[in-house]
Design an enzyme around this catalytic site. Structure first.
Site, PDB file in Angstrom:
ATOM      1  N   HIS A  90       0.555   5.662  -0.471  1.00  0.00           N
ATOM      2  CA  HIS A  90      -0.122   7.273  -1.872  1.00  0.00           C
ATOM      3  C   HIS A  90       0.162   7.927  -2.654  1.00  0.00           C
ATOM      4  O   HIS A  90       0.418   9.190  -2.393  1.00  0.00           O
ATOM      5  CB  HIS A  90      -0.155   7.650  -0.266  1.00  0.00           C
ATOM      6  CG  HIS A  90      -0.781   7.102   1.286  1.00  0.00           C
ATOM      7  ND1 HIS A  90      -1.424   8.148   1.981  1.00  0.00           N
ATOM      8  CD2 HIS A  90      -0.763   5.945   1.452  1.00  0.00           C
ATOM      9  CE1 HIS A  90      -2.156   7.274   2.320  1.00  0.00           C
ATOM     10  NE2 HIS A  90      -1.634   5.959   2.750  1.00  0.00           N
ATOM     11  N   ASP A 145       0.459  -4.912 -20.600  1.00  0.00           N
ATOM     12  CA  ASP A 145       1.124  -5.693 -19.785  1.00  0.00           C
ATOM     13  C   ASP A 145       1.071  -6.330 -18.251  1.00  0.00           C
ATOM     14  O   ASP A 145       1.184  -7.204 -18.144  1.00  0.00           O
ATOM     15  CB  ASP A 145       2.382  -5.294 -20.003  1.00  0.00           C
ATOM     16  CG  ASP A 145       3.623  -5.895 -21.238  1.00  0.00           C
ATOM     17  OD1 ASP A 145       4.221  -4.918 -21.949  1.00  0.00           O
ATOM     18  OD2 ASP A 145       2.416  -6.232 -22.417  1.00  0.00           O
ATOM     19  N   TYR A 187       7.464 -13.053 -21.501  1.00  0.00           N
ATOM     20  CA  TYR A 187       8.426 -11.628 -21.094  1.00  0.00           C
ATOM     21  C   TYR A 187       9.497 -12.061 -20.147  1.00  0.00           C
ATOM     22  O   TYR A 187      10.012 -12.349 -19.158  1.00  0.00           O
ATOM     23  CB  TYR A 187       7.932 -10.807 -20.422  1.00  0.00           C
ATOM     24  CG  TYR A 187       8.534  -9.478 -20.358  1.00  0.00           C
ATOM     25  CD1 TYR A 187       8.891  -9.535 -18.922  1.00  0.00           C
ATOM     26  CD2 TYR A 187       9.233  -8.550 -20.715  1.00  0.00           C
ATOM     27  CE1 TYR A 187       9.887  -8.257 -18.243  1.00  0.00           C
ATOM     28  CE2 TYR A 187      10.161  -7.813 -20.804  1.00  0.00           C
ATOM     29  CZ  TYR A 187      10.205  -7.287 -19.255  1.00  0.00           C
ATOM     30  OH  TYR A 187      11.442  -6.067 -18.562  1.00  0.00           O
ATOM     31  N   HIS A 219      -8.029   7.452  -1.149  1.00  0.00           N
ATOM     32  CA  HIS A 219      -7.129   6.835  -0.147  1.00  0.00           C
ATOM     33  C   HIS A 219      -5.567   6.757  -0.895  1.00  0.00           C
ATOM     34  O   HIS A 219      -4.751   7.205  -0.503  1.00  0.00           O
ATOM     35  CB  HIS A 219      -7.348   5.827   0.713  1.00  0.00           C
ATOM     36  CG  HIS A 219      -6.587   5.256   1.363  1.00  0.00           C
ATOM     37  ND1 HIS A 219      -7.116   4.518   2.559  1.00  0.00           N
ATOM     38  CD2 HIS A 219      -5.228   5.333   1.930  1.00  0.00           C
ATOM     39  CE1 HIS A 219      -6.234   3.545   2.913  1.00  0.00           C
ATOM     40  NE2 HIS A 219      -4.692   4.791   2.724  1.00  0.00           N
ATOM     41  N   HIS A 252       1.207  -1.056   0.206  1.00  0.00           N
ATOM     42  CA  HIS A 252       0.416  -0.222  -0.266  1.00  0.00           C
ATOM     43  C   HIS A 252       0.913   1.269  -0.114  1.00  0.00           C
ATOM     44  O   HIS A 252       1.697   1.127   0.645  1.00  0.00           O
ATOM     45  CB  HIS A 252      -0.748  -0.279   1.248  1.00  0.00           C
ATOM     46  CG  HIS A 252      -1.695   1.558   0.870  1.00  0.00           C
ATOM     47  ND1 HIS A 252      -2.248   1.622   0.419  1.00  0.00           N
ATOM     48  CD2 HIS A 252      -1.457   1.807   2.337  1.00  0.00           C
ATOM     49  CE1 HIS A 252      -2.990   2.757   1.121  1.00  0.00           C
ATOM     50  NE2 HIS A 252      -2.483   3.503   2.560  1.00  0.00           N
TER      51      HIS A 252
HETATM   52  O1  LIG Z   1      -3.112   5.998   5.358  1.00  0.00           O
HETATM   53  C1  LIG Z   1      -2.235   5.823   6.302  1.00  0.00           C
HETATM   54  C2  LIG Z   1      -3.188   5.569   7.117  1.00  0.00           C
HETATM   55  O2  LIG Z   1      -3.977   7.331   7.051  1.00  0.00           O
HETATM   56  C3  LIG Z   1      -1.465   4.229   6.288  1.00  0.00           C
HETATM   57  O3  LIG Z   1      -1.535   3.687   5.242  1.00  0.00           O
HETATM   58  C4  LIG Z   1      -0.383   5.007   6.357  1.00  0.00           C
HETATM   59  O4  LIG Z   1      -0.027   5.560   6.635  1.00  0.00           O
HETATM   60  C5  LIG Z   1       1.039   3.616   6.936  1.00  0.00           C
HETATM   61  O5  LIG Z   1       0.635   3.633   7.919  1.00  0.00           O
HETATM   62  P1  LIG Z   1       1.847   2.415   8.604  1.00  0.00           P
HETATM   63  O6  LIG Z   1       2.838   3.019   9.053  1.00  0.00           O
HETATM   64  O7  LIG Z   1       2.221   1.858   7.686  1.00  0.00           O
HETATM   65  O8  LIG Z   1       0.971   2.158  10.346  1.00  0.00           O
END
Ligand SMILES: O=C(CO)[C@@H](O)[C@@H](O)COP(=O)(O)O
Length: 257
Positions: free
Chosen positions: A119, A142, A236, A182, A117
């Site tokens: 941002h 791809d 690939y 998000h 995950h």
């Molecule tokens: O978006 C958020 C918190 O809202 C989290 O994905 C990001 O701050 C990472 O948090 P962590 O350090 O993995 O707890």
């Protein structure tokens, strides 16, 4: 509570190796400019637990810890319910705030071995608009097999984000989903594959955004997307598979199906 030192030696070795991989892969997030501060996380399923007749486990980073300090020994070991086990780290060391989301994915997508995950800026901008990234680039065909979908807006703290990830990715070949307002979550057969998907997701989010500043963009024909996806996923690089080995790596079905 499960205690790491009570596990069979072979499983303890799997946990140690997974911790090393997950710690090292976190460095790829700032290196590829996918995160600011600590705003991103990587996890990987620990192999061998089923064979040992034990509950599934995964490794994830501790919450809010600088990437400079993410050594293997501080990687947190959790059950697939997202509960930290007695893993040898200080009791006060809490797993990532996204642990519930990662755990939900592992419980409901058995073929997934890694979750990431971030941002990252451009992918998160598309998520802010609740807009899927259209498959207008061969690189998207791809790696993503089509558009990069948007998942629902969901608050952190329970299974909502994880459910949104799984419900969205079950309907797509993409290893990335843009959770609305998000940011991107990505999956893979292991953590490295999920990190690669996060890097490629940000790259194509930026490129398609730039293209749209220049004018209209046109989605690649579906037959061409399918052909590009099958080639990239199965031929690939240096690991080209024989026809009988070829499958859709994200969903375990025949490629292109
Ligand atoms: O978006 C958020 C918190 O809202 C989290 O994905 C990001 O701050 C990472 O948090 P962590 O350090 O993995 O707890």
């Amino acid at each position: 509570m499960l205690t790491l030192t009570d596990l069979p030696e072979a499983l303890r070795q799997h946990v140690a190796a997974t911790r090393e991989r997950v710690a090292a892969l976190h460095a790829e997030l700032p290196r590829n400019e996918l995160v600011v501060w600590t705003a991103g996380n990587v996890s990987e399923r620990v192999p061998g637990t089923e064979e040992a007749g034990l509950p599934g486990l995964f490794v994830i980073k501790p919450s809010g810890v600088s990437y400079d300090d993410l050594a293997a020994e501080v990687m947190v070991v959790c059950t697939l319910d997202g509960e930290k086990i007695d893993d040898g780290t200080p009791a006060r060391l809490q797993p990532s705030s996204d642990t519930a989301a990662h755990a939900y994915v592992y419980r409901h997508m058995e073929h997934v071995g890694g979750v990431v995950h971030t941002h990252s800026t451009y992918a998160t901008a598309w998520a802010a608009r609740h807009e899927a990234i259209p498959c207008v680039l061969t690189m998207m065909a791809d790696e993503f097999g089509g558009d990069i979908p948007v998942g629902p807006f969901a608050l952190i703290g329970d299974d909502s984000i994880g459910r949104g990830i799984v419900d969205t990715l079950r309907e797509s070949r993409s290893p990335a989903v843009l959770m609305a307002q998000h940011g991107p979550f990505t999956i893979g057969k292991d953590a490295r594959a999920a990190v690669k998907a996060a890097v490629m997701c940000e790259e194509v989010a930026r490129t398609v955004h730039v293209a749209r500043q220049l004018g209209e963009v046109q989605r690649i024909e579906q037959a061409h997307i399918d052909s590009l996806y099958a080639r990239y996923q199965n031929v690939y690089g240096q690991g080209g598979k024989q026809p009988e080995q070829q499958q859709d790596p994200h969903h375990g079905e025949e490629a292109g199906s």
